[in-house]
Design a protein around this motif. Structure first.
Motif, PDB file in Angstrom:
ATOM      1  N   MET A   1     -18.691   2.527 -12.747  1.00  0.00           N
ATOM      2  CA  MET A   1     -17.631   1.767 -11.122  1.00  0.00           C
ATOM      3  C   MET A   1     -16.500   1.421 -11.063  1.00  0.00           C
ATOM      4  N   TRP A   2     -15.702   1.481 -12.091  1.00  0.00           N
ATOM      5  CA  TRP A   2     -14.243   1.607 -12.609  1.00  0.00           C
ATOM      6  C   TRP A   2     -13.781   2.977 -12.627  1.00  0.00           C
ATOM      7  N   GLN A   3     -12.650   3.167 -12.055  1.00  0.00           N
ATOM      8  CA  GLN A   3     -11.852   4.154 -11.938  1.00  0.00           C
ATOM      9  C   GLN A   3     -10.387   3.870 -12.671  1.00  0.00           C
ATOM     10  N   ARG A   4      -9.683   5.552 -13.356  1.00  0.00           N
ATOM     11  CA  ARG A   4      -8.994   4.954 -14.523  1.00  0.00           C
ATOM     12  C   ARG A   4      -7.539   6.435 -13.981  1.00  0.00           C
ATOM     13  N   PHE A   5      -6.571   5.653 -13.266  1.00  0.00           N
ATOM     14  CA  PHE A   5      -5.737   6.721 -13.173  1.00  0.00           C
ATOM     15  C   PHE A   5      -4.172   6.756 -13.845  1.00  0.00           C
ATOM     16  N   LEU A   6      -3.776   7.811 -14.445  1.00  0.00           N
ATOM     17  CA  LEU A   6      -2.398   7.830 -15.827  1.00  0.00           C
ATOM     18  C   LEU A   6      -1.643   8.252 -14.778  1.00  0.00           C
ATOM     19  N   ILE A   7      -0.425   7.273 -15.099  1.00  0.00           N
ATOM     20  CA  ILE A   7       1.195   8.075 -14.134  1.00  0.00           C
ATOM     21  C   ILE A   7       1.722   8.067 -15.608  1.00  0.00           C
ATOM     22  N   ARG A  12       5.846   9.372 -10.172  1.00  0.00           N
ATOM     23  CA  ARG A  12       5.594   7.794  -9.499  1.00  0.00           C
ATOM     24  C   ARG A  12       4.598   7.698  -8.573  1.00  0.00           C
ATOM     25  N   ALA A  13       3.968   7.179  -7.869  1.00  0.00           N
ATOM     26  CA  ALA A  13       2.919   7.721  -7.021  1.00  0.00           C
ATOM     27  C   ALA A  13       2.009   6.196  -6.306  1.00  0.00           C
ATOM     28  N   LEU A  14       1.672   6.791  -5.670  1.00  0.00           N
ATOM     29  CA  LEU A  14       1.066   5.912  -4.204  1.00  0.00           C
ATOM     30  C   LEU A  14       0.190   5.506  -4.484  1.00  0.00           C
ATOM     31  N   LEU A  15      -0.516   4.143  -4.858  1.00  0.00           N
ATOM     32  CA  LEU A  15      -2.029   3.786  -4.486  1.00  0.00           C
ATOM     33  C   LEU A  15      -2.462   4.136  -3.210  1.00  0.00           C
ATOM     34  N   LEU A  16      -3.786   4.466  -3.041  1.00  0.00           N
ATOM     35  CA  LEU A  16      -4.338   4.751  -1.478  1.00  0.00           C
ATOM     36  C   LEU A  16      -5.553   3.734  -1.753  1.00  0.00           C
ATOM     37  N   ARG A  17      -5.955   3.347  -0.410  1.00  0.00           N
ATOM     38  CA  ARG A  17      -7.371   2.907  -0.280  1.00  0.00           C
ATOM     39  C   ARG A  17      -7.889   3.180   0.917  1.00  0.00           C
ATOM     40  N   ASP A  18      -8.504   4.244   1.226  1.00  0.00           N
ATOM     41  CA  ASP A  18      -8.940   5.059   2.238  1.00  0.00           C
ATOM     42  C   ASP A  18      -8.394   5.127   3.132  1.00  0.00           C
ATOM     43  N   GLY A  19      -6.669   5.786   2.695  1.00  0.00           N
ATOM     44  CA  GLY A  19      -5.684   6.549   2.723  1.00  0.00           C
ATOM     45  C   GLY A  19      -4.782   5.361   3.140  1.00  0.00           C
ATOM     46  N   ASP A  20      -5.282   4.666   3.301  1.00  0.00           N
ATOM     47  CA  ASP A  20      -3.782   3.283   3.053  1.00  0.00           C
ATOM     48  C   ASP A  20      -3.146   2.998   2.112  1.00  0.00           C
ATOM     49  N   PHE A  21      -1.637   2.560   2.451  1.00  0.00           N
ATOM     50  CA  PHE A  21      -0.670   2.149   1.398  1.00  0.00           C
ATOM     51  C   PHE A  21      -1.290   0.840   0.794  1.00  0.00           C
ATOM     52  N   GLN A  22      -1.238   0.815  -0.087  1.00  0.00           N
ATOM     53  CA  GLN A  22      -1.780  -0.842  -1.143  1.00  0.00           C
ATOM     54  C   GLN A  22      -0.218  -1.030  -1.281  1.00  0.00           C
ATOM     55  N   ARG A  23       0.630   0.134  -2.690  1.00  0.00           N
ATOM     56  CA  ARG A  23       1.361  -0.800  -3.643  1.00  0.00           C
ATOM     57  C   ARG A  23       1.500   0.933  -4.217  1.00  0.00           C
ATOM     58  N   LEU A  24       3.108   1.045  -5.073  1.00  0.00           N
ATOM     59  CA  LEU A  24       4.026   1.642  -5.718  1.00  0.00           C
ATOM     60  C   LEU A  24       3.338   1.858  -6.991  1.00  0.00           C
ATOM     61  N   LEU A  25       2.665   2.569  -7.718  1.00  0.00           N
ATOM     62  CA  LEU A  25       2.265   2.608  -9.511  1.00  0.00           C
ATOM     63  C   LEU A  25       3.794   2.925 -10.270  1.00  0.00           C
ATOM     64  N   ALA A  26       3.824   2.048 -10.675  1.00  0.00           N
ATOM     65  CA  ALA A  26       4.881   2.199 -12.022  1.00  0.00           C
ATOM     66  C   ALA A  26       3.883   3.020 -13.286  1.00  0.00           C
ATOM     67  N   PRO A  27       4.502   3.944 -14.417  1.00  0.00           N
ATOM     68  CA  PRO A  27       4.720   5.096 -15.153  1.00  0.00           C
ATOM     69  C   PRO A  27       3.473   3.442 -15.604  1.00  0.00           C
ATOM     70  N   GLY A  28       2.389   4.247 -16.683  1.00  0.00           N
ATOM     71  CA  GLY A  28       0.864   3.816 -17.036  1.00  0.00           C
ATOM     72  C   GLY A  28      -0.241   4.170 -16.819  1.00  0.00           C
ATOM     73  N   ASP A  34     -14.006   0.393  -8.552  1.00  0.00           N
ATOM     74  CA  ASP A  34     -14.223   1.459  -7.271  1.00  0.00           C
ATOM     75  C   ASP A  34     -15.758   1.575  -7.252  1.00  0.00           C
ATOM     76  N   PRO A  35     -16.724   1.322  -6.894  1.00  0.00           N
ATOM     77  CA  PRO A  35     -17.401   1.548  -7.051  1.00  0.00           C
ATOM     78  C   PRO A  35     -18.037   2.467  -5.520  1.00  0.00           C
ATOM     79  N   ASN A  36     -17.212   2.444  -4.810  1.00  0.00           N
ATOM     80  CA  ASN A  36     -17.412   3.063  -3.957  1.00  0.00           C
ATOM     81  C   ASN A  36     -17.203   4.522  -3.411  1.00  0.00           C
ATOM     82  N   LYS A  37     -15.588   4.014  -4.875  1.00  0.00           N
ATOM     83  CA  LYS A  37     -14.251   5.298  -4.806  1.00  0.00           C
ATOM     84  C   LYS A  37     -13.962   5.538  -3.748  1.00  0.00           C
ATOM     85  N   ARG A  38     -12.950   4.141  -3.143  1.00  0.00           N
ATOM     86  CA  ARG A  38     -12.230   4.490  -2.090  1.00  0.00           C
ATOM     87  C   ARG A  38     -11.233   4.492  -2.667  1.00  0.00           C
ATOM     88  N   TYR A  39      -9.925   4.363  -3.754  1.00  0.00           N
ATOM     89  CA  TYR A  39      -9.103   4.529  -4.355  1.00  0.00           C
ATOM     90  C   TYR A  39      -8.645   5.725  -4.564  1.00  0.00           C
TER      91      TYR A  39
END
Length: 378
Positions: A1-7, A12-28, A34-39
């Motif tokens: 139910m949790w998703q792990r993203f490594l930058i 640099r990365a863009l976090l998207l929810r259902d394809g829409d922009f959420q925020r910019l991700l810094a390294p880390g 995210d139980p429904n895998k929307r991110y």
């Protein structure tokens, strides 16, 4: 139910929810419930400084603070091109109207603007940077936007801008922006050039078909004048050579042409002097290389020449016979009036006879032999 993203640090990365922009991700490392895998995450390696994504225009309009903090904005007008420098080395030529975003965290970027309405020629210093990019260790993107021209020695270049002749280029290297205009350069060889008109089938005035080959040499007297009057000067000279050749041969008989072969050269030269006046080209020399007759005409001419030579030989033979007869008559008159001369002639004849006789037996002495051979009557 949790998703792990490594930058990673070079991303640099863009976090998207259902394809829409959420925020910019810094390294880390990022963990999201995210139980429904929307991110989802769209990562960008910083080795490529250009930011390209369908959300780029959205971020420009709706996230100006993010754009100002993370990106360098290179926007160009319709009358200007851009030179993008990366680490102070020319990396790309940007066309007019470009809208580009580059990561500030990537290599240092710098933009130089070029006003296209102030001229189309590339400065020599900048052109040197564009020359042979392969030898500099890296290629330059967009280099096709520059027309690179090398005018060799003994040549001139005709620079045409939007179809109009702009100037003549002396030998050297030149560069021109192709943006917002049509640029073309035509090289012209200013040295002496050869032109051949071969296999021309022409009828003489007495209806004899000849095949004539003509050669000429010419050069540009005024290149700009020549190309302002003629689209293809060499083809124009070729046509005038044809017309002059037909005028020289078609109005004369075969005998006239064979008696004076220089006549064709003189007529064609006068024709060209009149027709090429004021066109910026000049023919320096021309001449007929060969005149080819039909097979049957060759046989007839051979018979005519044979008959003429036979007649000349007969005349010479008759002349020599007449001279020999006249000489004999003069000799006879001399011997008639001078017995001593007759006696000398007799001795000469006897000498010739003696040369052909192997053995002579003489009886009664030499006087008896001579008296027996020749008797003189008083």
């Amino acid at each position: 139910m949790w998703q792990r993203f490594l930058i990673r640090k070079n991303e640099r990365a863009l976090l998207l929810r259902d394809g829409d922009f959420q925020r910019l991700l810094a390294p880390g490392e990022i963990r999201l419930f995210d139980p429904n895998k929307r991110y989802s995450v769209c990562a960008f390696p910083l080795e490529t400084a250009l930011f390209e994504h369908p959300l780029a225009d959205y971020l420009r309009r709706n996230e100006p603070a993010l754009i100002a903090d993370q990106f360098q904005v290179f926007d160009l007008g319709d009358e200007e091109a851009g030179l993008r420098f990366e680490n102070e080395a020319l990396a790309e030529i940007l066309p007019p109207g470009s809208r580009k975003l580059y990561w500030k965290s990537a290599a240092p970027q710098r933009l130089e603007r070029v006003a296209l309405n102030e001229g189309c020629e590339v400065p020599a210093e900048l052109l040197a940077r564009m020359a042979q990019p392969g030898l500099r260790g890296r290629s330059i993107a967009g280099l096709g936007a520059v027309l690179n021209v090398q005018v060799p020695a003994f040549h001139l270049g005709l620079l045409r801008v939007d179809g109009k002749l702009a100037r003549l280029l002396q030998p050297g290297r030149y560069g021109y922006w192709r943006f917002n205009r049509d640029i073309a350069v035509e090289l012209v060889d200013t040295r002496l050039q050869a032109l051949e008109v071969g296999g021309q089938e022409i009828l003489t005035r007495d209806k004899v078909s000849l095949r004539i080959n003509l050669a000429a040499t010419w050069y540009f007297d005024d290149v700009e004048l020549a190309y302002s009057c003629l689209p293809k000067p060499a083809e124009h000279i070729y046509r005038e050579l044809q017309f002059g050749l037909r005028a020289a041969v078609g109005t004369r008989t075969l005998d006239e042409l064979l008696e004076n072969k220089q006549l064709v050269d003189e007529v064609v030269s006068r024709h060209l002097d009149a027709k090429l006046q004021g066109f910026g080209v000049k023919v320096t020399s021309l001449g007929v290389k060969d005149i080819v007759l039909p097979g049957e005409m060759k046989a007839l001419l051979a018979q005519v020449v044979e008959a003429e030579k036979a007649a000349q030989a007969n005349v010479i033979r008759r002349r020599e016979e007449t001279g020999a007869t006249r000489s004999l008559l003069n000799t006879a008159k001399v011997m008639e009036d001078n017995p001593t001369a007759l006696r000398l002639k007799e001795l000469e004849t006897l000498e010739r006879l003696a040369e052909r006789i192997d053995k002579i037996s003489v009886f009664g002495g030499l006087d008896q032999l001579l008296n027996g051979l020749v008797k003189l009557k008083a």
